[in-house]
Design a protein around this motif. Sequence first.
Motif, PDB file in Angstrom:
ATOM      1  N   GLU A 253      37.097 -16.356  14.294  1.00 25.19           N
ATOM      2  CA  GLU A 253      37.867 -17.599  14.044  1.00 25.19           C
ATOM      3  C   GLU A 253      37.782 -17.893  12.568  1.00 25.19           C
ATOM      4  O   GLU A 253      39.008 -18.223  12.078  1.00 25.19           O
ATOM      5  N   LEU A 256      39.163 -14.302  10.367  1.00 28.86           N
ATOM      6  CA  LEU A 256      40.352 -14.054  10.659  1.00 28.86           C
ATOM      7  C   LEU A 256      41.605 -14.618   9.705  1.00 28.86           C
ATOM      8  O   LEU A 256      42.334 -13.741   8.913  1.00 28.86           O
ATOM      9  N   PRO A 257      41.322 -15.785   9.164  1.00 27.73           N
ATOM     10  CA  PRO A 257      42.319 -16.289   8.180  1.00 27.73           C
ATOM     11  C   PRO A 257      42.281 -15.403   6.828  1.00 27.73           C
ATOM     12  O   PRO A 257      43.116 -15.144   6.122  1.00 27.73           O
ATOM     13  N   VAL A 259      40.987 -12.354   6.225  1.00 30.02           N
ATOM     14  CA  VAL A 259      41.607 -10.979   6.656  1.00 30.02           C
ATOM     15  C   VAL A 259      43.024 -10.853   6.690  1.00 30.02           C
ATOM     16  O   VAL A 259      43.637 -10.245   5.937  1.00 30.02           O
ATOM     17  N   GLU A 260      43.672 -12.114   7.194  1.00 28.91           N
ATOM     18  CA  GLU A 260      45.418 -11.988   7.269  1.00 28.91           C
ATOM     19  C   GLU A 260      45.627 -12.337   5.890  1.00 28.91           C
ATOM     20  O   GLU A 260      46.891 -11.982   5.627  1.00 28.91           O
ATOM     21  N   ALA A 261      44.841 -12.771   5.053  1.00 25.19           N
ATOM     22  CA  ALA A 261      45.344 -13.069   3.823  1.00 25.19           C
ATOM     23  C   ALA A 261      45.180 -11.936   2.759  1.00 25.19           C
ATOM     24  O   ALA A 261      45.419 -11.942   1.560  1.00 25.19           O
ATOM     25  N   GLY A 262      44.706 -10.661   3.413  1.00 29.91           N
ATOM     26  CA  GLY A 262      44.259  -9.521   2.742  1.00 29.91           C
ATOM     27  C   GLY A 262      42.896  -9.395   2.016  1.00 29.91           C
ATOM     28  O   GLY A 262      42.602  -8.484   1.287  1.00 29.91           O
ATOM     29  N   ALA A 289      41.889  -9.887  17.391  1.00 31.91           N
ATOM     30  CA  ALA A 289      41.333 -10.517  16.365  1.00 31.91           C
ATOM     31  C   ALA A 289      39.980  -9.915  15.945  1.00 31.91           C
ATOM     32  O   ALA A 289      39.605  -9.905  14.590  1.00 31.91           O
ATOM     33  N   ARG A 292      40.606  -6.552  14.370  1.00 29.26           N
ATOM     34  CA  ARG A 292      40.854  -6.751  12.826  1.00 29.26           C
ATOM     35  C   ARG A 292      39.831  -7.265  11.974  1.00 29.26           C
ATOM     36  O   ARG A 292      39.776  -6.815  10.835  1.00 29.26           O
ATOM     37  N   VAL A 293      38.987  -8.148  12.456  1.00 28.00           N
ATOM     38  CA  VAL A 293      37.914  -8.552  11.568  1.00 28.00           C
ATOM     39  C   VAL A 293      36.824  -7.313  11.364  1.00 28.00           C
ATOM     40  O   VAL A 293      36.410  -7.076  10.401  1.00 28.00           O
ATOM     41  N   ALA A 296      38.118  -4.654   8.727  1.00 21.33           N
ATOM     42  CA  ALA A 296      38.320  -5.339   7.513  1.00 21.33           C
ATOM     43  C   ALA A 296      36.511  -5.562   6.808  1.00 21.33           C
ATOM     44  O   ALA A 296      36.665  -5.744   5.905  1.00 21.33           O
TER      45      ALA A 296
END
Length: 429
Positions: A253, A256-257, A259-262, A289, A292-293, A296
């Motif tokens: 949690e 993740l933000p 990662v979502e920002a690149g 999630a 994804r983490v 990355a």
Amino acid sequence: MKVQLPERPSASWRYGDSDYGDLQSIGRELRRVAEICHQCRRCLPLCPSFPRLFDLVDATADEVAGVSDAGFDSVNELCYHCKLCYNHCPYTPPHEWDVDFPALMRRQQVARNRRDGVSLARKLTTQTDRIGQAASLAPPLMNFANRNRAARVLMEKTLGIHRDWVQPSYYFQTVQRWFARRGARGSGENGRAVLFTTCSVNYSDPAAGRAAVCVLEHSGVHVETAYERCCGMPYTDTGDLESARRNARRNVELLLPFVEAGAAVLVPGPSCSLMLKEEYPRLLEDDPAARRVAEATRDLMEYLYELARAQKLRRDFQHRLGRVAYHAPCHLRAQNIGFRSRDLLKLAADEVLLVDACSGVDGTWGMQARFHEASLGVARKMLDRIGEAAPDHIATDCPLSALRIEEGLGRKALHPVVLLRHAYGISAE
């Protein structure tokens, strides 16, 4: 040799399965895998578990069938989850024999702890954040206690940590406090990253965290830091999967933000990067999630090497490092990413000696008094090779290996990124 195939592939086992900790199921799998290991014996020199297993097998005419459940428990006690046997084994998935010895040892450990319980002293050693937070408020007091002989004897009797095991130092100026005051300065022209500082670096080796930020920024990477809790690896040493799962969920949690920002997730410790990459998706049952983490996540030096391959890593070194002995940690070798720290150190050193031998610590196993001598036996090859090399600098990515080196040789081992910062001549303030 006719080998019974597994009931189901080891890759299909999940921590949350109802029969994951079933002792009968585990017992059948232990004997199936032991039969394969007995016939092969390739992993004999890797760690104390395999000599113990083969001694038990050879001591009875019935071979594997004659080994008692208690005997298999003693094999499990000597496994410290370095994971070296997985890469060494010719029968790992997708081979039909499907041997995953580290995963099987973890299953057995979880089941044993559920059956026998875990002592309060062992549970306390997993509380790295609480210890670090308290110690960072009064570092001189904690550091004095960790070096006082009387206090260490008491610690051995109460917590089971050997009196000669070198305890980490603690600092008031943690990485998070330093970065909160300083802020991000990287241009971002060569990428974005978030440094998950880990409990070891945040509380006990802030120089490595500061060096990581400065070296990345020097090559045009925009860096932020993120750390609220341990990756959860210490909990797996006691089979406390629920606590490991809780930390995994909260860290996903948190990250993740970014990662979502690149941003890439960079981890300066191999056990922790292995945890995020491999164990988080398993603990959280393939939560998207977590996946994804994990995808990355890079070990810090792995990411710096990728920058170098892309011709984005600056090479304006101001100081040569001379002769460096670099110890490659087991959990970094388990990631199959190559010896990236060694390759990067070669850019600024006259010579880099690769020491790919285990330090015998791996989590909390090697610091326990009851395993201390066995742990030193495992580490002897590493210590001898470093000592014989008489290097100008000693480097390792693993904070526990650094403590073992200090215990065995009386010399400090630095994270490779600290040596790179020195070679660049960058101030880390």
